[in-house]
Design an enzyme around this catalytic site. Structure first.
Site, mmCIF file in Angstrom:
data_model
loop_
_atom_site.group_PDB
_atom_site.id
_atom_site.type_symbol
_atom_site.label_atom_id
_atom_site.label_comp_id
_atom_site.label_asym_id
_atom_site.label_seq_id
_atom_site.Cartn_x
_atom_site.Cartn_y
_atom_site.Cartn_z
ATOM 1 N N PHE A 73 2.380 8.288 -0.955
ATOM 2 C CA PHE A 73 1.839 6.949 -0.744
ATOM 3 C C PHE A 73 0.372 6.876 -1.055
ATOM 4 O O PHE A 73 -0.194 5.811 -1.156
ATOM 5 C CB PHE A 73 2.094 6.484 0.698
ATOM 6 C CG PHE A 73 3.550 6.635 1.118
ATOM 7 C CD1 PHE A 73 4.567 6.312 0.241
ATOM 8 C CD2 PHE A 73 3.862 7.114 2.370
ATOM 9 C CE1 PHE A 73 5.883 6.448 0.614
ATOM 10 C CE2 PHE A 73 5.183 7.257 2.758
ATOM 11 C CZ PHE A 73 6.190 6.919 1.880
ATOM 12 N N TRP A 114 0.829 -1.206 0.000
ATOM 13 C CA TRP A 114 0.000 0.000 0.000
ATOM 14 C C TRP A 114 0.865 1.258 0.000
ATOM 15 O O TRP A 114 0.527 2.253 -0.649
ATOM 16 C CB TRP A 114 -0.906 0.003 1.235
ATOM 17 C CG TRP A 114 -1.746 1.240 1.362
ATOM 18 C CD1 TRP A 114 -2.965 1.479 0.794
ATOM 19 C CD2 TRP A 114 -1.420 2.427 2.103
ATOM 20 N NE1 TRP A 114 -3.422 2.730 1.142
ATOM 21 C CE2 TRP A 114 -2.491 3.335 1.945
ATOM 22 C CE3 TRP A 114 -0.334 2.804 2.890
ATOM 23 C CZ2 TRP A 114 -2.498 4.593 2.538
ATOM 24 C CZ3 TRP A 114 -0.342 4.067 3.485
ATOM 25 C CH2 TRP A 114 -1.414 4.931 3.306
ATOM 26 N N HIS A 115 1.992 1.202 0.684
ATOM 27 C CA HIS A 115 2.842 2.387 0.787
ATOM 28 C C HIS A 115 3.553 2.712 -0.519
ATOM 29 O O HIS A 115 3.899 3.878 -0.757
ATOM 30 C CB HIS A 115 3.881 2.207 1.895
ATOM 31 C CG HIS A 115 3.343 2.473 3.257
ATOM 32 N ND1 HIS A 115 2.745 1.505 4.036
ATOM 33 C CD2 HIS A 115 3.299 3.619 4.000
ATOM 34 C CE1 HIS A 115 2.364 2.028 5.182
ATOM 35 N NE2 HIS A 115 2.680 3.312 5.198
ATOM 36 N N GLY A 116 3.804 1.729 -1.348
ATOM 37 C CA GLY A 116 4.490 2.044 -2.593
ATOM 38 C C GLY A 116 4.694 0.831 -3.475
ATOM 39 O O GLY A 116 4.721 -0.310 -3.005
#
Length: 462
Positions: A462, A323-325
């Site tokens: 993000f 999800w962050h990257g």
């Protein structure tokens, strides 16, 4: 639009507040909501107007499916689940297209040997946050926890600008009832003063502290290879991320308080944690809640035995990392935190207690090391820095002369991070006074002196 800009602080924020409360004063309650929704959409499109249709399309899609789930309660469970699955799939596909398409094509090219052309998409601002917010809404609608038939209310729920770009990730029940309370439609000096107080603290954290650490972190990750400079680079990023994200959280909560809206706490001194589980109860708390409620528990949580529970932990944190990257560094970062949760769980079952200082030290060192993968551009850069942190590339004491200012800043900030009361605690004991006003004013004035180096918040990526 950024919180840390003149246009937001001196124009957008006060104008939206003045008009909003004037409309409510004349009992134009629905118009006031329309004004706030339109202002939030303007806030979003300020960055890039071409993404306004995207967020409006996402809102229309989810509002439609939410209405179906709320009005068709007589449908069979299978049919309602199909509607929910379709809606969630649509959200995930939208997020995957913008965030992961090029990552997928790059890896497909590496595996097949065929050079697939990249789409080179620019990530729409806040897409991860407004997508997760709406997925939570759909699941709550399916479970009968929310009822929202007014499209303006729904737009306001998704786009309310203090939380739109980088969270917190909200539930409908947390925010929208607050807009309907009569006392919240009237200007309240206590909330306004507390909101400005928090905003000034957050602004100082961001533009003075975080952006100062950013210079050393960026240079270190690009060039560091020896022991001293590698550790200063990693610690600089560790503290940059802390002050950047906590600064944004303070500003978001403060901006919302002006409108008498209380956003949930999203940051609670995470570097004071004495276990990795404790860390995730303190860091990005609404994301942790989302991952728990909508990933971990649907996978079975801890209801299907120890082995399945440990698997669910790892899978949940893999999702959190992704999800962050879109990158293997983020996936590895998520995997490390998942494995860390498993080790903590197994250690806890052994019943062995370690000294509190040692538990804190191990936890902080683990977090600091894993942030290297989170920040690095690629694996090569991450392992270069980690190799330097082990001393395998030499100590280079001479570097201390050049890095002394950053090292001094780290030494100053460490006790504040580890021992001082956080913004939430300060807000809980807040009482308006001339001393508090003077302190907030001083932080604000100093922050303005740093506006010559305006930068985005890290979580905007993000």
């Amino acid at each position: 639009m950024l919180f840390n800009t003149y246009v937001f602080i001196f124009a957008f924020w006060p104008i939206t507040a003045i008009v909003y409360f004037l409309l409510n004063r004349f009992r134009l309650v629905f118009v006031a909501k329309c004004w706030m929704a339109a202002s939030s959409l303007f806030f979003y499109s300020w960055w890039n107007p071409k993404y306004l249709p995207l967020i409006l399309g996402s809102i229309a899609f989810n509002y439609t499916f939410g209405r179906i789930l709320q009005t068709k309660k007589d449908w069979s469970v299978l049919r309602r689940r199909l509607v929910l699955t379709t809606a969630i799939t649509g959200n995930v596909l939208l997020l995957a297209y913008y965030k992961y398409a090029d990552f997928f094509l790059e890896n497909l090219s590496s595996v097949t040997g065929h050079a697939f052309p990249l789409l080179k998409l620019i990530l729409p601002l806040g897409i991860s946050f407004f997508t997760f917010t709406q997925i939570a809404y759909l699941v709550d609608a399916y479970k009968g926890k929310v009822r929202e038939y007014n499209i303006v209310n729904y737009i306001l729920f998704v786009t309310f600008y203090p939380h739109l770009i980088a969270g917190p990730i909200l539930h409908h029940s947390e925010m929208m009832p607050q807009f309907d309370r009569l006392r919240n439609k009237v200007w309240q000096w206590n909330n306004a003063s507390q909101g400005i107080y928090l905003f000034c603290i957050g602004l100082f954290k961001k533009v003075v502290i975080a952006d100062t650490f950013a210079v050393s972190a960026n240079d270190g990750f690009a060039n560091a290879s020896h022991f001293v400079e590698s550790w200063i680079a990693s610690l600089s990023y560790t503290f940059q991320l802390y002050y950047d994200f906590s600064g944004y959280t303070d500003m978001a909560i403060g901006a919302a308080l002006i409108f008498n809206i209380k956003l949930p706490q999203n940051f609670n001194s995470p570097y004071k944690a004495r276990s990795i589980q404790d860390f995730w109860r303190r860091w990005h708390m609404t994301l942790s809640r989302f991952l728990r409620d909508y990933i971990y528990i649907p996978l079975g949580g801890n209801r299907r035995g120890e082995a399945i529970m440990l698997r669910n932990l790892v899978v949940t944190f893999l999702v959190g990392g992704l999800w962050h990257g879109a990158g293997w560094t983020f996936i590895l970062w998520g995997a490390l935190h998942g494995v860390g949760q498993v080790i903590h769980r197994m250690w806890t079952k052994l019943g062995i207690q370690m000294p509190r200082w040692l538990a804190w030290f191990i936890t902080f060192m683990f977090i600091n090391v894993t942030w290297v993968f989170f920040r690095a551009d690629d694996m090569k850069q991450a392992f270069r820095l980690l190799k330097g942190m082990t001393g395998l590339e030499g100590i280079a004491i001479a570097d201390l002369k050049l890095l002394a200012p950053t090292l001094l800043l780290i030494i100053i900030m460490m006790p504040i991070v580890f021992f001082a009361s956080n913004s939430s605690q300060l807000s809980g004991t807040f009482r308006p006074s001339w001393k508090v006003a003077a302190a907030a004013g001083a932080l604000f004035i100093v922050s303005l002196l740093y506006f010559n180096r305006i930068s985005t918040f890290l979580y905007f990526n993000f």
